[in-house]
Scaffold this motif. Structure first.
Motif, short mmCIF file in Angstrom:
data_model
loop_
_atom_site.label_atom_id
_atom_site.label_comp_id
_atom_site.label_asym_id
_atom_site.label_seq_id
_atom_site.Cartn_x
_atom_site.Cartn_y
_atom_site.Cartn_z
N VAL A 1 46.81 42.39 5.22
CA VAL A 1 46.09 43.19 4.52
C VAL A 1 46.16 44.35 5.84
O VAL A 1 46.44 45.17 5.47
N ILE B 1 47.04 47.94 6.37
CA ILE B 1 46.39 49.83 6.01
C ILE B 1 46.70 49.72 7.16
O ILE B 1 47.31 51.74 6.92
N VAL C 1 50.00 52.17 6.60
CA VAL C 1 50.07 53.76 5.48
C VAL C 1 49.66 54.32 6.17
O VAL C 1 49.62 56.21 5.95
N LEU C 2 48.37 54.43 7.81
CA LEU C 2 47.92 55.02 8.09
C LEU C 2 48.42 55.99 9.38
O LEU C 2 48.44 57.20 8.94
#
Length: 228
Positions: free
Chosen positions: A15, A19, A22-23
């Motif tokens: 996870v 994240i 994606v950032l």
């Protein structure tokens, strides 16, 4: 809520990197959009919208060329660690463990455990596919990313050729062009350096608490701790 918390705790590594990915991708898209519009204005052309940029070949080629080099890195590393070893590195099996291992060691076929994956208990083609599924997946993503990079890069080059009054190139011409291989090899060499450095540094250096490191007090010559 309890189920969600349990999932996040037991899958926190995946996870967290999802994240971060994606950032980073969003950051690249915003920075790339700004940079692209700066270049367009310097050439007296109208800027493009954010949506136009992230759906353009310019953005796709930059993303795809990074993805294909990363997945090539892991594909080669997974394959190499079947047969090659590095004494003292936790990234390597110990001397004598080279190869794919016996069915008993791998818990497949008649040696499968009660809780083994269903395909590990199979025979023939299904067992072969599952036994090599990680390598097959990494190789497939690499090839698809490489194809996307080449197609998007071909479009970008032909757009630039039109702007400079040059004839268009075929996809085959682009694949053997210095520009394509310059972009590709820039990424490949950095990935191979990173893997080699990780293997070598982990012989002598430690990071307490990391599964990528040996325990701090283990001797330098120890390879895979789990197999000792």
């Amino acid at each position: 809520m309890i189920v969600v918390r349990h999932f996040l705790r037991t899958s926190s590594l995946s996870v967290a990197f999802l994240i971060i990915f994606v950032l980073a991708l969003l950051g690249q898209s915003f920075a790339g959009h700004a940079y692209n519009n700066e270049e367009l204005m310097q050439h007296g052309q109208a800027p493009v919208t954010y949506i136009e940029f992230v759906t353009s070949s310019d953005f796709l080629v930059d993303v795809a060329e990074n993805w294909q080099s990363e997945f090539l890195q892991f594909f080669l590393f997974i394959f190499a660690t079947i047969w090659l070893i590095q004494r003292g590195s936790p990234e390597s099996k110990k001397y004598g463990d080279e190869g794919v291992g016996s069915d008993e060691e791998q818990h497949v076929g008649t040696y499968a455990r009660a809780d083994s994956p269903r395909w590990a208990k199979a025979q023939g083609v299904r067992l072969w596919i599952y036994s090599n599924s990680l390598l097959l997946m990494m190789g497939s993503v690499f090839l698809l990313s490489w194809l996307a990079q080449s197609l998007a890069g071909h479009i970008v080059v032909n757009e630039q050729n039109v702007q400079h009054g040059l004839p268009p190139e075929t996809w085959g011409d682009y694949l053997v062009s210095p520009e394509f291989w310059n972009r590709t090899l820039q990424n490949w060499q950095s990935e191979f350096l990173a893997v080699g450095a990780m293997v070598a540094f982990s012989i002598y250096l430690r990071q307490r608490g990391s599964s990528e490191s040996k325990p701090v007090g283990m001797p330098h010559h120890t390879s895979s701790v789990a197999s000792e």
